[in-house]
Design an enzyme around this catalytic site. Structure first.
Site, PDB file in Angstrom:
ATOM      1  N   ARG A 140      11.356   3.835   3.450  1.00 58.47           N
ATOM      2  CA  ARG A 140      10.945   2.861   4.478  1.00 58.47           C
ATOM      3  C   ARG A 140      12.182   2.048   4.829  1.00 58.47           C
ATOM      4  O   ARG A 140      12.912   1.600   3.935  1.00 58.47           O
ATOM      5  CB  ARG A 140       9.845   1.940   3.966  1.00 58.47           C
ATOM      6  CG  ARG A 140       9.608   0.761   4.907  1.00 58.47           C
ATOM      7  CD  ARG A 140       8.396  -0.047   4.564  1.00 58.47           C
ATOM      8  NE  ARG A 140       7.170   0.681   4.860  1.00 58.47           N
ATOM      9  CZ  ARG A 140       5.957   0.136   4.815  1.00 58.47           C
ATOM     10  NH1 ARG A 140       5.815  -1.132   4.483  1.00 58.47           N
ATOM     11  NH2 ARG A 140       4.887   0.852   5.093  1.00 58.47           N
TER      12      ARG A 140
ATOM     13  N   ARG B  74       0.800  -1.231   0.000  1.00 51.94           N
ATOM     14  CA  ARG B  74       0.000   0.000   0.000  1.00 51.94           C
ATOM     15  C   ARG B  74       0.828   1.273   0.000  1.00 51.94           C
ATOM     16  O   ARG B  74       0.568   2.197  -0.765  1.00 51.94           O
ATOM     17  CB  ARG B  74      -0.914   0.074   1.232  1.00 51.94           C
ATOM     18  CG  ARG B  74      -2.204  -0.645   1.101  1.00 51.94           C
ATOM     19  CD  ARG B  74      -2.578  -1.206   2.430  1.00 51.94           C
ATOM     20  NE  ARG B  74      -1.599  -2.215   2.765  1.00 51.94           N
ATOM     21  CZ  ARG B  74      -1.667  -3.475   2.335  1.00 51.94           C
ATOM     22  NH1 ARG B  74      -2.672  -3.861   1.623  1.00 51.94           N
ATOM     23  NH2 ARG B  74      -0.712  -4.355   2.613  1.00 51.94           N
ATOM     24  N   THR B  75       1.797   1.355   0.889  1.00 55.84           N
ATOM     25  CA  THR B  75       2.486   2.632   1.066  1.00 55.84           C
ATOM     26  C   THR B  75       3.241   2.995  -0.211  1.00 55.84           C
ATOM     27  O   THR B  75       3.104   4.107  -0.733  1.00 55.84           O
ATOM     28  CB  THR B  75       3.442   2.554   2.269  1.00 55.84           C
ATOM     29  OG1 THR B  75       2.718   2.058   3.388  1.00 55.84           O
ATOM     30  CG2 THR B  75       4.015   3.918   2.601  1.00 55.84           C
TER      31      THR B  75
ATOM     32  N   HIS C 120       4.990   5.814  11.526  1.00 55.92           N
ATOM     33  CA  HIS C 120       4.532   5.720  10.131  1.00 55.92           C
ATOM     34  C   HIS C 120       3.601   6.920   9.924  1.00 55.92           C
ATOM     35  O   HIS C 120       2.382   6.779   9.830  1.00 55.92           O
ATOM     36  CB  HIS C 120       3.790   4.385   9.960  1.00 55.92           C
ATOM     37  CG  HIS C 120       3.538   3.968   8.546  1.00 55.92           C
ATOM     38  ND1 HIS C 120       3.715   4.801   7.460  1.00 55.92           N
ATOM     39  CD2 HIS C 120       3.105   2.771   8.036  1.00 55.92           C
ATOM     40  CE1 HIS C 120       3.405   4.137   6.358  1.00 55.92           C
ATOM     41  NE2 HIS C 120       3.039   2.911   6.681  1.00 55.92           N
TER      42      HIS C 120
ATOM     43  N   LYS D 283      25.916  -4.698  -1.840  1.00 59.19           N
ATOM     44  CA  LYS D 283      27.390  -4.709  -2.011  1.00 59.19           C
ATOM     45  C   LYS D 283      28.071  -4.071  -0.809  1.00 59.19           C
ATOM     46  O   LYS D 283      29.281  -3.888  -0.797  1.00 59.19           O
ATOM     47  CB  LYS D 283      27.771  -3.935  -3.274  1.00 59.19           C
ATOM     48  CG  LYS D 283      27.174  -4.475  -4.542  1.00 59.19           C
ATOM     49  CD  LYS D 283      27.543  -3.550  -5.713  1.00 59.19           C
ATOM     50  CE  LYS D 283      26.618  -3.757  -6.892  1.00 59.19           C
ATOM     51  NZ  LYS D 283      26.651  -2.605  -7.820  1.00 59.19           N
TER      52      LYS D 283
HETATM   53  N1   CP Z   1      -0.162   0.106   5.787  1.00 56.79           N
HETATM   54  C1   CP Z   1       1.016  -0.237   5.269  1.00 56.79           C
HETATM   55  O1   CP Z   1       2.077   0.319   5.628  1.00 56.79           O
HETATM   56  O2   CP Z   1       0.967  -1.226   4.331  1.00 56.79           O
HETATM   57  P1   CP Z   1       2.198  -1.728   3.476  1.00 56.79           P
HETATM   58  O3   CP Z   1       3.167  -2.395   4.443  1.00 56.79           O
HETATM   59  O4   CP Z   1       1.649  -2.679   2.458  1.00 56.79           O
HETATM   60  O5   CP Z   1       2.849  -0.531   2.867  1.00 56.79           O
END
Ligand code: CP
Length: 303
Positions: free
Chosen positions: A101, A51-52, A129, A80
């Site tokens: 991320r 999603r993110t 998040h 590497k």
């Molecule tokens: N909600 C969320 O962070 O989903 P993903 O891990 O799929 O990005």
């Protein structure tokens, strides 16, 4: 907000959150605009995501911008031995904005200190998040018509679930009452409870959500975060601690909505999906509009 990184939910003020939510509503009405034409955004995903990453990339594409980056760290020179510092030093010279991320808490903050362009934290370990939180706020406001004075149930992995940590801090601006439901091993960390005490926000801790779920305005379910456990036996003990079933929703409030940052594993039974109180898939869609609002605000390109 212009040129300001978004690493922690506390980087933005209440007024700034509300401005993003208003702007997201405008993007929801009109998601296809060319305001990012000529801009390049780097999405660096050192951890898996559906999603993110895809909602960020959808948001950028719908605004006419372009995306570079990687979805799998194994396709980058990190394999590497390249450091995070060197990776960011390179990417900051290519892109106008970095979305990152990373499994390590504090990695996004570190990246923001090295980068010469703004950095958005798309999740750092069990820490925060913040863009998920803004889409959660948007979803709550849209379904409840307010953010004020709500009964917020947070259920599941409150220890490792970064989305509940950011959401708790953001909702604290709006006088909520929190109900934290978790097994002992996965309780809300003490630092967040101290934060709530300092803010004079009411909270209760339980091990079961029945029958008190009848008091909820928002039920925020979470997945037990398998990837954060060092001991697989501990994960096995807690992985099915809570399963929300349709039959449990009978005596819940009419306005109540079920949110989940997704992905789900077993914690929401499939029979809940058809219940009008299930909101998690729309919540994920809202992520596109909210991320359009965040990106355009940081780049100073409001619609
Ligand atoms: N909600 C969320 O962070 O989903 P993903 O891990 O799929 O990005």
């Amino acid at each position: 907000m212009q040129n300001k990184s978004l690493v922690s939910i506390t980087d933005y003020s209440k007024a700034e959150y509300l401005k993003i939510l208003d702007l997201a509503a405008e993007f929801e009405k009109n998601p296809n605009q060319e305001i990012l034409k000529g801009k390049l955004v780097a999405t660096l995903f050192f951890e898996p995501s559906t999603r993110t990453r895809l909602s960020f990339e959808t948001a950028i594409n719908r605004l006419g911008g372009r995306v570079i980056g990687f979805a799998d760290v194994n396709s980058s020179s990190v394999t590497k031995g390249e450091s995070l510092k060197d990776t960011i030093k390179m990417v900051t010279s290519y892109a106008d904005l970095i979305v990152i991320r990373h499994p390590t808490e504090g990695a996004a903050r570190y990246a923001s200190e090295i980068a010469t362009v703004p950095v958005i934290n798309a999740g750092d370990g069990a820490n925060q998040h913040p863009t998920q939180t803004l889409l959660d706020l948007y979803s709550i406001q849209k379904t409840q018509k307010t953010l004020e004075n709500l009964n917020m149930f947070m259920i599941g992995d409150l220890k490792y679930g970064r989305t509940v940590h950011s959401l708790l801090m953001a909702m604290s601006y709006f006088n909520p009452t929190f109900y934290f439901i978790s097994p002992d091993e996965l309780k809300m960390p003490r630092e967040y409870l101290i934060y709530l005490n300092q803010q004079k926000i009411k909270y209760y801790e339980y091990k079961e959500f029945m029958p008190i779920i009848s008091e909820a305005d928002i039920v925020y379910m979470t997945r037990v975060q398998k990837e954060r456990f060092s001991d697989p036996i501990e994960y096995e003990k807690t992985k099915n601690a809570y399963v929300l079933r349709n039959s449990m929703l009978e005596h819940t409030r009419a306005n109540m909505k079920i949110l989940h940052p997704l992905p789900r594993v077993n914690e929401i039974s499939l029979d809940v999906d058809e219940n009008p109180k299930a909101y998690y898939f729309t919540q994920a869609l809202n992520g596109v509009f909210v991320r359009q609002a965040i990106i355009s605000s940081i780049l100073g390109l409001n619609s």
